[in-house]
Design a protein around this motif. Structure first.
Motif, PDB file in Angstrom:
ATOM      1  N   LEU A 133       3.451 -40.983 -16.735  1.00 56.17           N
ATOM      2  CA  LEU A 133       2.798 -41.344 -17.992  1.00 56.17           C
ATOM      3  C   LEU A 133       3.714 -42.227 -18.847  1.00 56.17           C
ATOM      4  CD1 LEU A 133       0.383 -40.969 -19.907  1.00 56.17           C
ATOM      5  CD2 LEU A 133       1.520 -38.935 -20.817  1.00 56.17           C
ATOM      6  N   CYS A 134       4.996 -41.881 -18.891  1.00 58.80           N
ATOM      7  CA  CYS A 134       5.950 -42.701 -19.656  1.00 58.80           C
ATOM      8  C   CYS A 134       6.084 -44.098 -19.069  1.00 58.80           C
ATOM      9  CB  CYS A 134       7.313 -42.016 -19.697  1.00 58.80           C
ATOM     10  SG  CYS A 134       7.350 -40.523 -20.712  1.00 58.80           S
ATOM     11  N   LEU A 135       6.014 -44.188 -17.733  1.00 56.02           N
ATOM     12  CA  LEU A 135       6.065 -45.503 -17.101  1.00 56.02           C
ATOM     13  C   LEU A 135       4.845 -46.339 -17.480  1.00 56.02           C
ATOM     14  CD1 LEU A 135       7.401 -44.892 -13.466  1.00 56.02           C
ATOM     15  CD2 LEU A 135       8.425 -46.327 -15.228  1.00 56.02           C
ATOM     16  N   LEU A 136       3.676 -45.708 -17.528  1.00 59.03           N
ATOM     17  CA  LEU A 136       2.446 -46.418 -17.897  1.00 59.03           C
ATOM     18  C   LEU A 136       2.485 -46.887 -19.351  1.00 59.03           C
ATOM     19  CD1 LEU A 136      -0.199 -44.131 -16.128  1.00 59.03           C
ATOM     20  CD2 LEU A 136       0.631 -46.370 -15.375  1.00 59.03           C
ATOM     21  N   LEU A 137       3.178 -46.113 -20.188  1.00 57.36           N
ATOM     22  CA  LEU A 137       3.272 -46.453 -21.615  1.00 57.36           C
ATOM     23  C   LEU A 137       4.569 -47.187 -21.946  1.00 57.36           C
ATOM     24  CD1 LEU A 137       1.999 -43.069 -23.099  1.00 57.36           C
ATOM     25  CD2 LEU A 137       0.694 -45.179 -22.819  1.00 57.36           C
ATOM     26  N   LYS A 138       5.226 -47.701 -20.920  1.00 59.17           N
ATOM     27  CA  LYS A 138       6.540 -48.314 -21.099  1.00 59.17           C
ATOM     28  C   LYS A 138       6.534 -49.465 -22.103  1.00 59.17           C
ATOM     29  CE  LYS A 138       9.665 -51.562 -19.301  1.00 59.17           C
ATOM     30  NZ  LYS A 138       9.595 -52.913 -18.730  1.00 59.17           N
ATOM     31  N   ASN A 139       5.546 -50.334 -22.027  1.00 60.93           N
ATOM     32  CA  ASN A 139       5.504 -51.483 -22.938  1.00 60.93           C
ATOM     33  C   ASN A 139       5.389 -51.059 -24.394  1.00 60.93           C
ATOM     34  OD1 ASN A 139       5.775 -53.494 -21.002  1.00 60.93           O
ATOM     35  ND2 ASN A 139       3.567 -53.567 -20.586  1.00 60.93           N
ATOM     36  N   TYR A 140       4.565 -50.055 -24.656  1.00 59.96           N
ATOM     37  CA  TYR A 140       4.425 -49.550 -26.028  1.00 59.96           C
ATOM     38  C   TYR A 140       5.750 -48.924 -26.494  1.00 59.96           C
ATOM     39  CZ  TYR A 140      -0.551 -50.129 -25.100  1.00 59.96           C
ATOM     40  OH  TYR A 140      -1.777 -50.657 -24.784  1.00 59.96           O
ATOM     41  N   ALA A 141       6.375 -48.174 -25.589  1.00 55.70           N
ATOM     42  CA  ALA A 141       7.641 -47.532 -25.934  1.00 55.70           C
ATOM     43  C   ALA A 141       8.725 -48.572 -26.199  1.00 55.70           C
ATOM     44  CB  ALA A 141       8.078 -46.590 -24.806  1.00 55.70           C
ATOM     45  N   MET A 142       8.778 -49.615 -25.365  1.00 51.74           N
ATOM     46  CA  MET A 142       9.792 -50.652 -25.532  1.00 51.74           C
ATOM     47  C   MET A 142       9.591 -51.420 -26.841  1.00 51.74           C
ATOM     48  SD  MET A 142      12.040 -50.519 -23.112  1.00 51.74           S
ATOM     49  CE  MET A 142      12.840 -52.099 -23.206  1.00 51.74           C
ATOM     50  N   ASN A 143       8.335 -51.638 -27.218  1.00 54.84           N
ATOM     51  CA  ASN A 143       8.058 -52.311 -28.500  1.00 54.84           C
ATOM     52  C   ASN A 143       8.590 -51.484 -29.670  1.00 54.84           C
ATOM     53  OD1 ASN A 143       6.773 -54.494 -27.319  1.00 54.84           O
ATOM     54  ND2 ASN A 143       4.740 -53.556 -27.440  1.00 54.84           N
ATOM     55  N   PHE A 144       8.355 -50.187 -29.603  1.00 55.58           N
ATOM     56  CA  PHE A 144       8.827 -49.284 -30.655  1.00 55.58           C
ATOM     57  C   PHE A 144      10.359 -49.252 -30.704  1.00 55.58           C
ATOM     58  CE2 PHE A 144      10.242 -44.999 -31.874  1.00 55.58           C
ATOM     59  CZ  PHE A 144       9.721 -44.931 -33.162  1.00 55.58           C
ATOM     60  N   ILE A 145      10.979 -49.165 -29.512  1.00 55.61           N
ATOM     61  CA  ILE A 145      12.441 -49.114 -29.436  1.00 55.61           C
ATOM     62  C   ILE A 145      13.056 -50.421 -29.937  1.00 55.61           C
ATOM     63  CG2 ILE A 145      14.395 -48.967 -27.833  1.00 55.61           C
ATOM     64  CD1 ILE A 145      12.598 -47.140 -26.080  1.00 55.61           C
ATOM     65  N   GLU A 146      12.446 -51.542 -29.557  1.00 57.45           N
ATOM     66  CA  GLU A 146      12.958 -52.850 -29.996  1.00 57.45           C
ATOM     67  C   GLU A 146      12.950 -52.957 -31.520  1.00 57.45           C
ATOM     68  OE1 GLU A 146      12.066 -57.622 -29.266  1.00 57.45           O
ATOM     69  OE2 GLU A 146      10.475 -56.130 -28.977  1.00 57.45           O
ATOM     70  N   LYS A 147      11.871 -52.521 -32.151  1.00 59.51           N
ATOM     71  CA  LYS A 147      11.783 -52.574 -33.617  1.00 59.51           C
ATOM     72  C   LYS A 147      12.874 -51.724 -34.269  1.00 59.51           C
ATOM     73  CE  LYS A 147       6.791 -53.459 -33.726  1.00 59.51           C
ATOM     74  NZ  LYS A 147       5.453 -52.903 -34.047  1.00 59.51           N
ATOM     75  N   LYS A 148      13.165 -50.567 -33.648  1.00 60.51           N
ATOM     76  CA  LYS A 148      14.212 -49.694 -34.185  1.00 60.51           C
ATOM     77  C   LYS A 148      15.582 -50.376 -34.110  1.00 60.51           C
ATOM     78  CE  LYS A 148      15.828 -45.664 -35.665  1.00 60.51           C
ATOM     79  NZ  LYS A 148      17.250 -45.997 -35.797  1.00 60.51           N
TER      80      LYS A 148
END
Length: 488
Positions: free
Chosen positions: A457-472
């Motif tokens: 599930l985390c792999l499928l949501l990787k792009n959303y997670a990376m966007n959030f991490i990048e903003k941080k």
């Protein structure tokens, strides 16, 4: 003169600018040291009686002797990866009327009191006392203990000779692995061979003098090597080495992240601390042997999941928890370049995923312990790739401690903060808890499916997670630049 050197080092340590930094970490390290001391003491005092109870037909001393060969080879491997070389700030001393031989003898003598040399004594000395109490020959036990102490010190000085040689490390590691394989598959009885060597020391204590000769030779080699380097021009000059570049063109196919991945690969291999992290990742492959070979842990599936995560997650845990502090020395320069922060972060993620995948492929021999164990390792690998890699990237945005890559990894708390301890909770306890709950109350393969599903599930949501991490990271960009710009 020795007492004078000790006073100078004492003052240098407590008057240094970073003494008051990380007091909590230093206190925690003291507690860890005390824990190991107490553990070795308990095993040393009770080891004889435990072995006698579990194996009444065998001699406890002979059983310990049978595995000492493995112990000393394993000790060499750990020393190579973790032990700091003996150092002293001798530059100011070289212009004073102090004999260089005294400086060298002090540095070498100081290394004899390393934690690696001391901790083992808390097992061997109490164990020897118990042997004497139980009626073993006094001269034999003392000769055996004397030989063990000499071997520990010999390992100390041998490590200083081979510490910079990857070939020597490879030979020692291969030898250890080969001996374990020979014993495991009954090609050669290594324990019997090693046991006879140490049994002979007990039977004929005069043989312990061989250890004294070995120690003398290794000490002399170290003395000559250091004496040749204790010159003012050697101390103040900067060593210029020819840059060795490897062909990393295979990474070009990864597109925009290729330059970052190449830089990370060079950084890992060219620096002491990152190289230690890389090499230790492969040692974590053997972590499962501690748990999967014991009948006790078969009734504790959550602990088996704990081991499974470590088998493939050695690099991810040790490298990932210090992102982006690995780049702290040149972080200001990096942030002045024109590139997308997302690519910088993705290069770290790809590196962790690739290393986890390689370690997973190397874990295939665990099929020997059964399909259930290997299935657990597979679920752990998926969880490491999916959840842990992304979580560590996010946790890295809270890192504010600079790292000196040329320092050894063992006993070095530089770059360590509360962040490294807090992230362990979700990384390890979360999958263990999920697996335990479903395995206990649902049963079947539900525990495996749940842990693996979280990773997928985390792999499928990787792009959303990376966007959030990048903003941080972008939000904290200048805070990190300021923090990494300060001297450690």
């Amino acid at each position: 003169m020795i007492s004078h050197f000790l006073r100078l080092e004492w003052k240098q340590y407590f008057r240094s600018s970073h003494w008051e930094k990380g007091i909590a970490i230093k206190i925690l390290m003291v507690f860890f040291a005390l824990y190991f001391v107490v553990s070795f003491l308990v095993i040393g005092v009770g080891g004889y009686y435990i072995l006698k109870k579990e194996f009444p037909d065998q001699d406890p001393l002979q059983m310990v002797n049978a595995y000492l060969l493995y112990a000393f080879l394993g000790d060499l491997v750990v020393r190579y990866l973790m032990q700091k070389l003996p150092v002293m700030n001798i530059k100011p001393m070289l212009i004073l009327p102090i004999k260089k031989t005294k400086l060298v003898h002090y540095v070498l003598g100081k290394s004899s009191f390393s934690a690696f040399n001391v901790f083992g004594l808390f097992f061997y000395i109490p164990f020897s006392v118990v042997l004497i109490k139980e009626g073993y020959n006094l001269t034999g036990v003392l000769g055996w203990l004397f030989f063990i102490i000499l071997l520990i010190q010999s390992s100390n000085f041998l490590n200083f000779l081979i510490n910079k040689s990857n070939v020597a490390f490879g030979v020692i590691l291969t030898t250890l692995a080969s001996l374990i394989a020979l014993q495991k598959f009954n090609f050669f009885d290594v324990t019997s061979f090693g046991g006879q060597i140490f049994d002979s020391i007990y039977t004929n204590p005069i043989y312990s003098l061989a250890g004294l000769i070995l120690l003398g030779v290794l000490y002399n080699l170290n003395f000559k090597q250091l004496l040749n380097q204790v010159y003012l021009d050697q101390a103040v000059s900067q060593k210029v080495e020819e840059a060795k570049s490897a062909d990393l063109s295979f990474a070009d196919r990864l597109g925009d992240v290729a330059p970052f991945i190449k830089n990370d690969m060079r950084l890992i291999w060219r620096n002491k601390r990152t190289k230690t992290v890389f090499l230790m990742s492969f040692l974590f492959l053997f972590y499962g042997m501690i748990f999967f070979t014991q009948e006790t842990y078969k009734e504790m599936p959550a602990m088996l999941m704990f081991a499974s995560l470590f088998v493939t997650g050695g690099f991810t845990f040790n490298y990932g928890q210090f992102i982006p502090a690995w780049d702290s020395a040149h972080y200001k320069m990096l942030m002045s370049q024109s590139f997308k922060y997302r690519k910088f972060l993705e290069s770290k993620w790809i590196l962790m995923v690739v290393m986890t995948s390689i370690l997973y492929l190397l874990s295939f021999p665990y099929l020997y312990f059964g399909l259930d164990i290997f299935l657990m390792i597979t679920c752990g690998a998926i969880f490491n790739i999916g959840f842990n890699s992304l979580f560590l990237l996010f946790a890295g945005s809270f890192n504010r401690k600079r790292i000196d890559l040329n320092r050894s990894g063992f006993g070095n708390t530089q770059g360590t903060s509360a962040t490294q301890f807090i992230v362990i909770i979700p990384l390890m306890l979360f999958p263990m808890l999920i697996f335990w709950l479903l395995n206990k109350f649902v049963g079947g393969n539900s525990g495996y499916i749940a842990v693996a599903s979280i990773g997928v599930l985390c792999l499928l949501l990787k792009n959303y997670a990376m966007n959030f991490i990048e903003k941080k990271y972008i939000k904290d960009k200048y805070v990190m630049i300021n923090a990494f710009g300060k001297e450690a």
